[in-house]
Design an enzyme around this catalytic site. Sequence first.
Site, PDB file in Angstrom:
ATOM      1  N   VAL A   1      49.998  34.181   6.683  1.00 26.34           N
ATOM      2  CA  VAL A   1      51.175  35.006   6.443  1.00 26.34           C
ATOM      3  C   VAL A   1      50.825  36.200   5.559  1.00 26.34           C
ATOM      4  O   VAL A   1      50.146  36.060   4.541  1.00 26.34           O
ATOM      5  CB  VAL A   1      52.290  34.180   5.755  1.00 26.34           C
ATOM      6  CG1 VAL A   1      53.518  35.029   5.498  1.00 26.34           C
ATOM      7  CG2 VAL A   1      52.633  32.946   6.575  1.00 26.34           C
ATOM      8  N   CYS A   2      51.342  37.374   5.974  1.00 28.24           N
ATOM      9  CA  CYS A   2      51.280  38.565   5.120  1.00 28.24           C
ATOM     10  C   CYS A   2      52.616  39.283   5.221  1.00 28.24           C
ATOM     11  O   CYS A   2      53.511  38.847   5.941  1.00 28.24           O
ATOM     12  CB  CYS A   2      50.105  39.480   5.488  1.00 28.24           C
ATOM     13  SG  CYS A   2      50.260  40.365   7.034  1.00 28.24           S
ATOM     14  N   GLY A   3      52.751  40.359   4.527  1.00 30.63           N
ATOM     15  CA  GLY A   3      54.030  41.058   4.470  1.00 30.63           C
ATOM     16  C   GLY A   3      54.577  41.491   5.813  1.00 30.63           C
ATOM     17  O   GLY A   3      55.751  41.302   6.111  1.00 30.63           O
TER      18      GLY A   3
ATOM     19  N   GLY B   1      52.751  40.822   8.898  1.00 30.89           N
ATOM     20  CA  GLY B   1      52.254  39.963   9.959  1.00 30.89           C
ATOM     21  C   GLY B   1      51.217  40.572  10.871  1.00 30.89           C
ATOM     22  O   GLY B   1      50.886  39.993  11.902  1.00 30.89           O
TER      23      GLY B   1
ATOM     24  N   ALA C   1      56.197  37.538   6.469  1.00 34.38           N
ATOM     25  CA  ALA C   1      56.805  36.630   5.487  1.00 34.38           C
ATOM     26  C   ALA C   1      58.210  36.202   5.881  1.00 34.38           C
ATOM     27  O   ALA C   1      58.570  35.034   5.738  1.00 34.38           O
ATOM     28  CB  ALA C   1      56.817  37.276   4.110  1.00 34.38           C
TER      29      ALA C   1
END
Length: 65
Positions: A6-8, A10, A39
């Site tokens: 997961v990242c801010g 995606g 996220a």
Amino acid sequence: MNILCVCGNGIGTSVLLKVNVESVAADLGVDVNVTTSDAGSAKGTANMNDLVLTSAELAPELEGT
């Protein structure tokens, strides 16, 4: 093993993380299914995975999922 990266948004950090996780898993002979997410979306899908990998900044947003 199902792993969610997961990242801010995606699309950046999570994809790089996915590539690294798949590489390490292959070296260790571990069968993994790695997906990526932003996220916001991860809040609804995190509980369907065995492991969620993210940054320290985003981890509080996913607590309890």
